[in-house]
Design an enzyme around this catalytic site. Sequence first.
Site, short mmCIF file in Angstrom:
data_model
loop_
_atom_site.label_atom_id
_atom_site.label_comp_id
_atom_site.label_asym_id
_atom_site.label_seq_id
_atom_site.Cartn_x
_atom_site.Cartn_y
_atom_site.Cartn_z
N ASP B 438 40.92 -29.42 -8.30
CA ASP B 438 39.62 -29.65 -8.87
C ASP B 438 39.07 -30.91 -8.18
OD1 ASP B 438 37.51 -29.65 -10.72
OD2 ASP B 438 38.56 -31.16 -11.90
N PHE B 766 19.86 -28.82 -19.03
CA PHE B 766 20.31 -28.57 -17.67
C PHE B 766 20.95 -27.19 -17.58
CE2 PHE B 766 23.45 -28.56 -14.33
CZ PHE B 766 22.77 -29.14 -13.29
N LYS B 790 14.59 -34.39 -14.19
CA LYS B 790 15.66 -35.01 -13.43
C LYS B 790 16.47 -33.85 -12.85
CE LYS B 790 19.39 -36.14 -15.68
NZ LYS B 790 20.23 -36.78 -16.68
N THR B 914 35.47 -26.56 -7.04
CA THR B 914 34.69 -27.46 -7.86
C THR B 914 33.44 -26.76 -8.36
OG1 THR B 914 33.41 -29.48 -7.85
CG2 THR B 914 33.67 -28.38 -5.76
N ASP B 916 30.83 -28.43 -8.60
CA ASP B 916 29.75 -29.23 -8.06
C ASP B 916 28.97 -28.48 -7.00
OD1 ASP B 916 29.12 -31.71 -9.04
OD2 ASP B 916 31.07 -32.52 -8.43
N LEU B 991 36.46 -24.26 5.62
CA LEU B 991 35.56 -23.23 5.11
C LEU B 991 34.92 -23.73 3.83
CD1 LEU B 991 34.80 -20.13 5.51
CD2 LEU B 991 36.45 -19.73 3.71
N THR B 994 30.38 -20.82 -1.46
CA THR B 994 29.73 -21.10 -2.73
C THR B 994 30.16 -20.07 -3.77
OG1 THR B 994 27.88 -19.76 -2.07
CG2 THR B 994 27.72 -22.09 -1.63
N LYS B 1030 37.86 -19.89 -10.43
CA LYS B 1030 38.96 -20.75 -9.99
C LYS B 1030 40.28 -20.04 -10.17
CE LYS B 1030 37.03 -25.35 -10.90
NZ LYS B 1030 37.24 -26.61 -11.62
#
Lengths: 325, 1417
Positions: B438, B766, B790, B914, B916, B991, B994, B1030
Amino acid sequence: MAMNYNAKDEVDGGPPCAPGGPAKTRRPDNTAFKQQRLPAWQPILTAGTVLPTFFIIGLIFIPIGIGIFVTSNNIREIEGNVFMYYGLSNFYQNHRRYVKSRDDSQLNGDSSALLNPSKECEPYRRNEDKPIAPCGAIANSMFNDTLELFLIGNGSYPTPITLKKKGIAWWTDKNVKFRNPPGGENLQERFKGTTKPVNWLKPVYMLDSDPDNNGFINEDFIVWMRTAALPTFRKLYRLIERKSDLHPTLPAGRYYLNITYNYPVHSFDGRKRMILSTISWMGGKNPFLGIAYIAIGSISFLLGVVLLVINHKYRNSSNTADITI
Amino acid sequence: MTEPRQWTRRCWQRLIGGAARDDGERSYDYSSLLACGGKVSQTPRPAGRHRVVVPHLWPFKDEYEKFPGAYVNNRIRTTKYTLLNFVPRNLFEQFHRVANLYFLFLVVLNWVPLVEAFQKEITMLPLVVVLTMIAIKDGLEDYRKYKIDKQINNLVTKVYSRKEKNYVDRCWKDVTVGDFIRLSCNEVIPADMVLLFSTDPDGICHIETSGLDGESNLKQRQVVRGYTEQDSEVDPEKFSSRIECESPNNDLNRFRGFLEHSNKERVGLSKENLLLRGCTIRNTEAVVGIVVYAGHETKAMLNNSGPRYKRSKLERRANTDVLWCVLLLVIMCLTGALGHGIWLSRYESTLIFYIPEPDGRILSPVLAGFYMFWTMIILLQVLIPISLYVSIEIVKLGQIYFIQNDVDFYNEKMNSTVQCRALNIAEDLGQIQYLFSDKTGTLTENKMVFRRCSVVGFDYCHEENAKRLESYQEAVSEDEDFTDTLGGSLGNMVKQRNHSCRTVHNGPMGRKPSTHVAGSSFTLGSGEGGSEMLHSRQAAFSSPMETDVVPDTRLLDKFSQITPQLFSPLDETTQHPALETLHIIDFFIALAICNTVVVSAPNQPRQKIRCPSLGGMPIKSLEDIKNLFQRWSVRRSSSPSLAGGKEPPSGAPVSFVSRLPLLNRMKLASPVEEEVSQSSGGSACYTDTEKQNRDESPMNGKGECPPAQSLASSLCYEAESPDEAALVYAARAYQCTLQSRTPEQVTVDLAALGPLTFQLLHILPFDSVRKRMSVVVRHPLSNQVVVYTKGADSVIMELLSAASPDGASLEKQQMTIRDKTQKHLDDYAKRGLRTLCIARKVMSDTEYAEWLRNHFLAETSIDNREELLLESAMRLENKLTLLGATGIEDRLQEGVPESIEALHKAGIKIWMLTGDKQETAVNIAYACKLLEPNDKLFVLNTQSQDACEMLMSTILQELQKKYRVSSEQPSLRVDLLRPPVPQDSGIRAGLVITGRTLEFALQESLQRQFLELTSWCQAVVCCRATPLQKSEVVKLVRSHLRVMTLAIGDGANDVSMIQVADIGIGVSGQEGMQAVMASDFAISQFRHLSKLLLVHGHWCYTRLSNMILYFFYKNVAYVNLLFWYQFFCGFSGTSMTDYWVLILFNLFFTSAPPVIYGVLEKDVSADTLLQLPELYKSGQKSEAYSPLTFWITLLDAFYQSLVCFFVPYFTYRGSDIDIFMFGNPLNTAALFIILLHLVIESKSLTWIHVLVIVGSILSYFVFTLAFGAMCVTCNPPSNPYWIMQEHMLDPVFYLVCVLTTCVALLPRFTYRVLQGSLFPSPILRAKYFDRLTPEERTEALKKWREAGKKNQLPSQCTDQSADKSGGRPLPGPSAVFAMKSATSCAIKQGDISVCETAFDPQCSESKASDMAGSSGS
């Protein structure tokens, strides 16, 4: 899952500390043992380091081997006490069920075991409703040939050689492990209520006339009861003691062996032998050990030489430069 | 009730597990998947049964007693055994092990007279010893559980007692269903209860569920409808309703039922009304509830599944070899049976030494052979190493002990060290091939630190802040007493506050009865500051590092311009455009309010801070400010000159400023401010006047929130994500303090303007699709509707107003700001900062009303609700005005790059999974050296499966082309099971994929290709991956590539991944204990992983594999002695050794040394292992224990047993030796051979080894001598009376033993010597390092590295390319971004993108030419 685990881990983590008290550190002790830094001997086996070992082994083994070999070969001369063995071949005294077929308590003189032998003795436990003494297959199959040795002198009659019956069994066996049953004046009375093993010609209390060598403590019997490890074996039968230092125990000449044949070996393709031998500090004659020592010593020595060459050739490789291979 | 069920399930699992299943399937822990949003997979109990709960008070006694025993009380018992059932149950469990059953079978077999080989009792001995040892171990474990249960059961809570008419203390275990419980803030909930009362006026209660799901943010619970309105506390005496709800089940997210009042009126109950056991009350002074589920029927307990049973790869391998041993045994027994039959058939007549059956019958050879088969099995049983399993368990315990005692894993800050939760897979640590990590919280600290911001196109780099962070780091690394070194007393204050805040986090079940007094709990908190539980709380209570932000002096200067001085008519010099200033104000307001942060005060009990009495603020001044803002906004739209920013505002400021002094006096000075001004080192941002104002301010501020002054500094912000908190803290540093938040309004204390209360109109939360969030507020000053947004820069930039109605100048300015900000953003991203853009938009009331209407429609629609909401959000979030951007640092944990580098060198492929976004993920990947600047980077970011497939095949082709060029291999058949070894090929590739594309890649049709592609890459970065993805990725790699995988993570979203992997590692850090609880090992920092794997993993693996091999060797060598003897005893199953000695030989005389060897063996020192991570590869390749080594070991065992038998055989052949006299030298020589074999194999021998080996030899002699001396008839029918004594006096005995030992060990010894000289393995070579001095060591290391490079022929190219590229700027992250944007363009055009990256063609050319050159020469 598991709030419980949560709590457990927490509790497990260390004893709860008193409020306000200093937090107990959980830092592990920095000891050599706990940090696995104990001083250690770390041998690195390379040609260079072990070279001496091989040579030393070679240098030690070869003389030992020669010594043994010589000793073993010297046994040929019939000097000192001569041991008379009988040998049997193809007799599996080490068969599992045969080996078990005895009652040590009975042989140790236990009177209850005498009349009620162990089940291990089956089917040689009872005969005609009487307990067999000594029970079991080993006793039942006791070697019962008699061997007599005569020296045929130059002249007329063969002179019998004195064969000593006692002293052929281990002292501990004769005095500790084997005992006649208690009670009674004579041996026959002590063995009252028992019967002889099926194959025996006479009961156990008539094995010898010497009361100190009769019954369970008869040494022929004791020797037989020590079951042989291998199917071809010899057993000590008699001792021929040397009479004087001047004469050989058994002088050269013709001998006559008289065998009273009682023991059948045909059924198992067996053979009987009679062996006369002296013994040295390392037992009877056997060249194997000496040869083996010499051989291994030589191999070790040779390996040492090979390693010497290797070490010489790869000298660099045994020091730190080697790391960079 | 449920407990036996769980137990049987566990038993079943173990049975299945014990049945030598080799595929390594594991039962997954569904309960924790559930916590991640997975569906419940355990069958819920039949919902038909309902439970009725009535108060446990006497008026209802009759009714209450109608349900006797139906409801369990709150006592919990997690132990498996009780004193009574321990023996039967433990035996029952143990016999589920196949090995134990086998030995039980042998014992029973030995009771069959026909086949009996030993004395009946003697065969039981090993089994009894093994069972006893395991039982003792189980018992101790269970006792530990018992103690914990007891501790939990005896926690104290307040239960209503009718007798005392009050709430009295009672133990948790005495709580029953129907009890009324009153809990104060920060107390742990003892049982599932329905919330009836909360001190909160809105009837809300906050609970923290981190104990259940690891999420540290607060969740709201609602008082049952109808009780909210009550002013006073619920009176249990008057409570006459009954509750009917569903039967206990394990679904944390479901609770259905109703509450029936005495008048038959029903009120529905939902999970919103249920307080769950194990959670903690937060932010609410007190609550009262009625218990509905207690003890094992609580949802938390029902979710509490037992520990998982994992079997390590090594053990699975050992199990197959045990099967080989079984085969060997069968072959040997068949030989025996056949031999016996043949032997018997040779004789025709009755044999004198052959004992007939009791009935006098002689068995036929066939039947005798059949019986003999079983006898042989008993005789040779030791071939199956029963002691192996016990020894493995002991060795593993020892290994775990050493891992847990490694001082390097100790984390001073957390006072925690490594936790080994799985006891039996330590050796797997040495064989890891794939590592899935992670990012946030695992690689990084998950401490979001505000680093920089850009406002209106100006970059404020916050140098002081950066310095502070550095000093912080130093302080931390040098001394744990970090708080004093920075921020002065503020730091201390915060720290103390943290402690007091954390006080209650003694875990959900609490280590001790929670105290509720603020003072005492503070000391308690500091006392327990070390518990890792506390540290999991840091998300909610940030460390001073995050909370303190040193303002940038320049920005502070500008910020201070909103003070009256700027606008003073006397001051002619201030020519700054007000627009910028106002933008700055707006920027910070946005930071402060555009979030979902919950504000609370840390003092006990914690409570939501609200200042409802803001009306106390002088309306007049507020009005003034409103006017000002209105004017500004009007001007903004009307006057381009102002917007142009060249001229100072002429008219308006005069009136504005004239009122400001008044305003200024209103502001609340906060200590923070003071601290800040001091710590920022005389930044001279305060004028004298200001200081004066400051002095006055406490007096002036008296009117409103009285405790405001202390409040501002002692507010606790609890945010869903640490980023939000970081921003709020940053705003606070600029005296723009978020003071309170309620669903309706947000109050911000702006230094210059005083507290402003924003009416909160709407929050658009969000989401990952929009990648932004917005709040819609009514600005208190302008009274306009303002949208603060934001979000990710890529999104916000596209939403900025393209055309401004105000003409070219403003637009131009906006464009410049935009360009500048973009530049800053790129810069931030390059530095690995997480970037966010802040924008605003002013709406007219009509516009807002219009939007609201549409939005309402969207919210209420049933079909396509999500899409409509998205559209609605899009309508709101457009035409934004860019205010600025922020750069937040999520700092890498200490030592992460080094660790990753080492793990890479160790041949471990590292995947970063992740949630992110791509940019951040790639940045961090570079920062932590997961990707090297020279790496060829491929990005998979496609919108369709076909595109994904095409892209992958293109990349693959290219890679294969490159590979062929560089390695000159004519054809490359990529086998999935044996992927090409790219690390040797000279190509380093990475690599990036997404989440969206990952979904395609995980499709069955593309899996193969995907894996093939990834096998080329050292590093794979999966961004925007969901928890499910994951775990799917891990599962895919694990099952298809058959590799050893390790997953490491810290949050609840990593749990599924942690559980799927062969080894799951939890990082106990910021995000609760969920990951740790699911893990096999828990560490506190990522960098510990390298030592855990490279050192302990390597050690554990080599130790255990060598020990297992040794065990096989030992047993085979010893048992074969018996086997060879069968050839000389008519295959009758005779043993030439006394049974006792035979059994004890394995059980005692030779059992301790291998265990010591397995625990203490150290082939290479820890330092060397860390310095040469390459050594880890031997474990990956299973070099120490492969089929080859197994068979070689077995061959050696055969050889040694042959020697050990035949040397004495030839020595004693033909002599009058008896059975035991023959067996004794055999046995003694075997003992020496077996022990010295161990010495040869040992790489390090400590005094413990010597002690144990010498002890073993001594114990053997002592035993045989004593046994031989004392046992005259004790062991009928055979005994070794006086055997050893006779032998000890016989020189031949010694000669035989010495010769046998030497001959037996000679080959192995010679082999080891030759290996050491001629072909040493890397590990052997590394051993030399341990002998060097530090200087020599560095030198040697250097040489090693160089040699390593030389050895890798193809890697020459890499070196050269690196050299060549040295001249020009390395293709770094920036290039990647360029590529990435190109990709996204490509996607738009043709849905397919080929990502050729920053790899420059020149390098590949040079490679090609180099190779050509080398091949030519």
